[in-house]
Each structure stands twice: as C-alpha cells, then as structure tokens.
Design a protein around this motif. Structure first.
Motif, PDB file in Angstrom:
ATOM      1  N   ARG A   1      28.608  36.742  49.610  1.00 35.62           N
ATOM      2  CA  ARG A   1      29.396  35.792  50.395  1.00 35.62           C
ATOM      3  C   ARG A   1      29.442  36.211  51.869  1.00 35.62           C
ATOM      4  O   ARG A   1      29.324  35.391  52.764  1.00 35.62           O
ATOM      5  CB  ARG A   1      30.803  35.688  49.823  1.00 35.62           C
ATOM      6  CG  ARG A   1      31.771  34.820  50.598  1.00 35.62           C
ATOM      7  CD  ARG A   1      31.533  33.314  50.388  1.00 35.62           C
ATOM      8  NE  ARG A   1      31.608  32.922  49.012  1.00 35.62           N
ATOM      9  CZ  ARG A   1      32.718  32.539  48.383  1.00 35.62           C
ATOM     10  NH1 ARG A   1      33.862  32.500  49.022  1.00 35.62           N
ATOM     11  NH2 ARG A   1      32.678  32.181  47.121  1.00 35.62           N
TER      12      ARG A   1
ATOM     13  N   VAL B   1      36.349  39.348  41.206  1.00 42.37           N
ATOM     14  CA  VAL B   1      35.002  39.121  41.728  1.00 42.37           C
ATOM     15  C   VAL B   1      34.299  40.466  41.857  1.00 42.37           C
ATOM     16  O   VAL B   1      34.925  41.495  42.104  1.00 42.37           O
ATOM     17  CB  VAL B   1      35.024  38.408  43.109  1.00 42.37           C
ATOM     18  CG1 VAL B   1      35.583  37.012  42.994  1.00 42.37           C
ATOM     19  CG2 VAL B   1      35.793  39.203  44.136  1.00 42.37           C
TER      20      VAL B   1
ATOM     21  N   ILE C   1      30.985  39.608  46.569  1.00 44.40           N
ATOM     22  CA  ILE C   1      31.608  39.726  47.889  1.00 44.40           C
ATOM     23  C   ILE C   1      30.542  39.924  48.963  1.00 44.40           C
ATOM     24  O   ILE C   1      30.544  39.250  49.995  1.00 44.40           O
ATOM     25  CB  ILE C   1      32.629  40.880  47.916  1.00 44.40           C
ATOM     26  CG1 ILE C   1      33.805  40.560  46.993  1.00 44.40           C
ATOM     27  CG2 ILE C   1      33.113  41.133  49.338  1.00 44.40           C
ATOM     28  CD1 ILE C   1      34.732  41.740  46.750  1.00 44.40           C
TER      29      ILE C   1
ATOM     30  N   LEU D   1      38.875  45.191  49.721  1.00 43.31           N
ATOM     31  CA  LEU D   1      38.681  43.746  49.814  1.00 43.31           C
ATOM     32  C   LEU D   1      38.637  43.121  48.423  1.00 43.31           C
ATOM     33  O   LEU D   1      39.251  42.070  48.181  1.00 43.31           O
ATOM     34  CB  LEU D   1      37.388  43.451  50.577  1.00 43.31           C
ATOM     35  CG  LEU D   1      37.061  42.009  50.908  1.00 43.31           C
ATOM     36  CD1 LEU D   1      38.184  41.346  51.694  1.00 43.31           C
ATOM     37  CD2 LEU D   1      35.760  41.934  51.700  1.00 43.31           C
ATOM     38  N   GLN D   2      37.972  43.775  47.510  1.00 43.60           N
ATOM     39  CA  GLN D   2      37.894  43.295  46.137  1.00 43.60           C
ATOM     40  C   GLN D   2      39.295  43.218  45.526  1.00 43.60           C
ATOM     41  O   GLN D   2      39.639  42.223  44.878  1.00 43.60           O
ATOM     42  CB  GLN D   2      36.995  44.239  45.337  1.00 43.60           C
ATOM     43  CG  GLN D   2      36.718  43.793  43.919  1.00 43.60           C
ATOM     44  CD  GLN D   2      35.797  44.769  43.201  1.00 43.60           C
ATOM     45  OE1 GLN D   2      35.773  45.972  43.491  1.00 43.60           O
ATOM     46  NE2 GLN D   2      35.029  44.239  42.248  1.00 43.60           N
TER      47      GLN D   2
ATOM     48  N   THR E   1      44.083  35.716  44.671  1.00 43.31           N
ATOM     49  CA  THR E   1      43.565  34.558  43.945  1.00 43.31           C
ATOM     50  C   THR E   1      43.713  34.663  42.438  1.00 43.31           C
ATOM     51  O   THR E   1      43.576  33.664  41.733  1.00 43.31           O
ATOM     52  CB  THR E   1      42.067  34.356  44.250  1.00 43.31           C
ATOM     53  OG1 THR E   1      41.323  35.468  43.700  1.00 43.31           O
ATOM     54  CG2 THR E   1      41.805  34.225  45.733  1.00 43.31           C
TER      55      THR E   1
ATOM     56  N   GLU F   1      42.181  42.947  47.173  1.00 43.33           N
ATOM     57  CA  GLU F   1      42.946  41.898  47.862  1.00 43.33           C
ATOM     58  C   GLU F   1      42.598  40.519  47.324  1.00 43.33           C
ATOM     59  O   GLU F   1      43.477  39.673  47.144  1.00 43.33           O
ATOM     60  CB  GLU F   1      42.669  41.936  49.367  1.00 43.33           C
ATOM     61  CG  GLU F   1      43.443  43.009  50.095  1.00 43.33           C
ATOM     62  CD  GLU F   1      43.249  42.916  51.596  1.00 43.33           C
ATOM     63  OE1 GLU F   1      43.383  41.806  52.155  1.00 43.33           O
ATOM     64  OE2 GLU F   1      42.960  43.961  52.193  1.00 43.33           O
ATOM     65  N   ILE F   2      41.319  40.284  47.066  1.00 45.03           N
ATOM     66  CA  ILE F   2      40.898  38.990  46.513  1.00 45.03           C
ATOM     67  C   ILE F   2      41.529  38.789  45.140  1.00 45.03           C
ATOM     68  O   ILE F   2      42.035  37.707  44.832  1.00 45.03           O
ATOM     69  CB  ILE F   2      39.354  38.904  46.441  1.00 45.03           C
ATOM     70  CG1 ILE F   2      38.764  38.857  47.849  1.00 45.03           C
ATOM     71  CG2 ILE F   2      38.916  37.689  45.625  1.00 45.03           C
ATOM     72  CD1 ILE F   2      37.260  39.046  47.905  1.00 45.03           C
ATOM     73  N   LYS F   3      41.539  39.842  44.330  1.00 46.40           N
ATOM     74  CA  LYS F   3      42.130  39.762  42.987  1.00 46.40           C
ATOM     75  C   LYS F   3      43.627  39.452  43.074  1.00 46.40           C
ATOM     76  O   LYS F   3      44.133  38.583  42.364  1.00 46.40           O
ATOM     77  CB  LYS F   3      41.892  41.083  42.244  1.00 46.40           C
ATOM     78  CG  LYS F   3      42.633  41.221  40.954  1.00 46.40           C
ATOM     79  CD  LYS F   3      41.994  40.430  39.850  1.00 46.40           C
ATOM     80  CE  LYS F   3      42.623  40.823  38.518  1.00 46.40           C
ATOM     81  NZ  LYS F   3      42.690  39.777  37.581  1.00 46.40           N
TER      82      LYS F   3
ATOM     83  N   GLU G   1      41.569  35.975  40.720  1.00 45.56           N
ATOM     84  CA  GLU G   1      40.183  35.992  40.241  1.00 45.56           C
ATOM     85  C   GLU G   1      39.563  37.366  40.461  1.00 45.56           C
ATOM     86  O   GLU G   1      39.716  37.963  41.519  1.00 45.56           O
ATOM     87  CB  GLU G   1      39.336  34.957  40.992  1.00 45.56           C
ATOM     88  CG  GLU G   1      39.787  33.522  40.798  1.00 45.56           C
ATOM     89  CD  GLU G   1      39.535  33.028  39.390  1.00 45.56           C
ATOM     90  OE1 GLU G   1      38.509  33.402  38.793  1.00 45.56           O
ATOM     91  OE2 GLU G   1      40.378  32.267  38.880  1.00 45.56           O
TER      92      GLU G   1
END
Length: 91
Positions: free
Chosen positions: A38, A30, A35, A18-19, A26, A21-23, A28
């Motif tokens: 949130r 995180v 995570i 998940l970390q 986006t 995928e966010i990177k 960004e």
C-alpha cells in the motif's frame, strides 16, 4: 511470488508499530507485506513528491542560502512595477 527485502531494525520496528495501529484503529489484521504494498502504491501515485523527498536541496532556503542570494543581488537603478514585469514576461 514474494521476495525478501532487508530493512534495518528501526524501519522494522516502525512497520510493526504501524501494523499495530491499523489493527487498533480498524480491527483488521493486515500483514506487513500488505502495508508495504500500500505504501508503494501511494508513493507511486504521488511519484514526483516522493522522488523530490530524496533531493539534497530543500525548500524553503536555509538562512545561509537566503543571505548568499541577497548578497548576490545588484541594484540596477531602474524602478520596476508590476506592469513592467508583465510586459517582460508576457510581451
């Protein structure tokens, strides 16, 4: 103040995915702590759905449960229409 939380290897791996995928999505970076914070915040906002996810029973009913329910029904011999039901429920 940070507190350590133990998670199994599968949960840790999924958190890392998940970390990543966010990177990718986006741009960004995180932290895993961000995570998790949130996710907890989101779960708190829809608390009843989250709590319900831990119940043993599920909806819709399984085929076996539907069969048991149908077997328990009895025929009263009296025909009922929508108006009858409205009268019973709402007076």
């Amino acid at each position: 103040m940070a507190t350590a939380v133990k998670v199994d290897e599968d949960a840790k791996s999924r958190l890392e995915e998940l970390q990543a995928e966010i990177k990718l999505a986006t741009g960004e970076k995180v932290t895993q702590q961000t995570i998790l914070s949130r996710l907890i915040e989101d779960a708190h906002e829809s608390k009843s759905d989250f709590v319900d996810s831990f119940r043993e029973t599920t909806v819709p009913l399984s085929d076996e449960e539907i069969q048991r329910l149908n077997e328990a029904r009895i025929e009263s011999g009296k025909e009922t229409d929508e108006d009858d039901i409205d009268d019973i429920l709402y007076g």
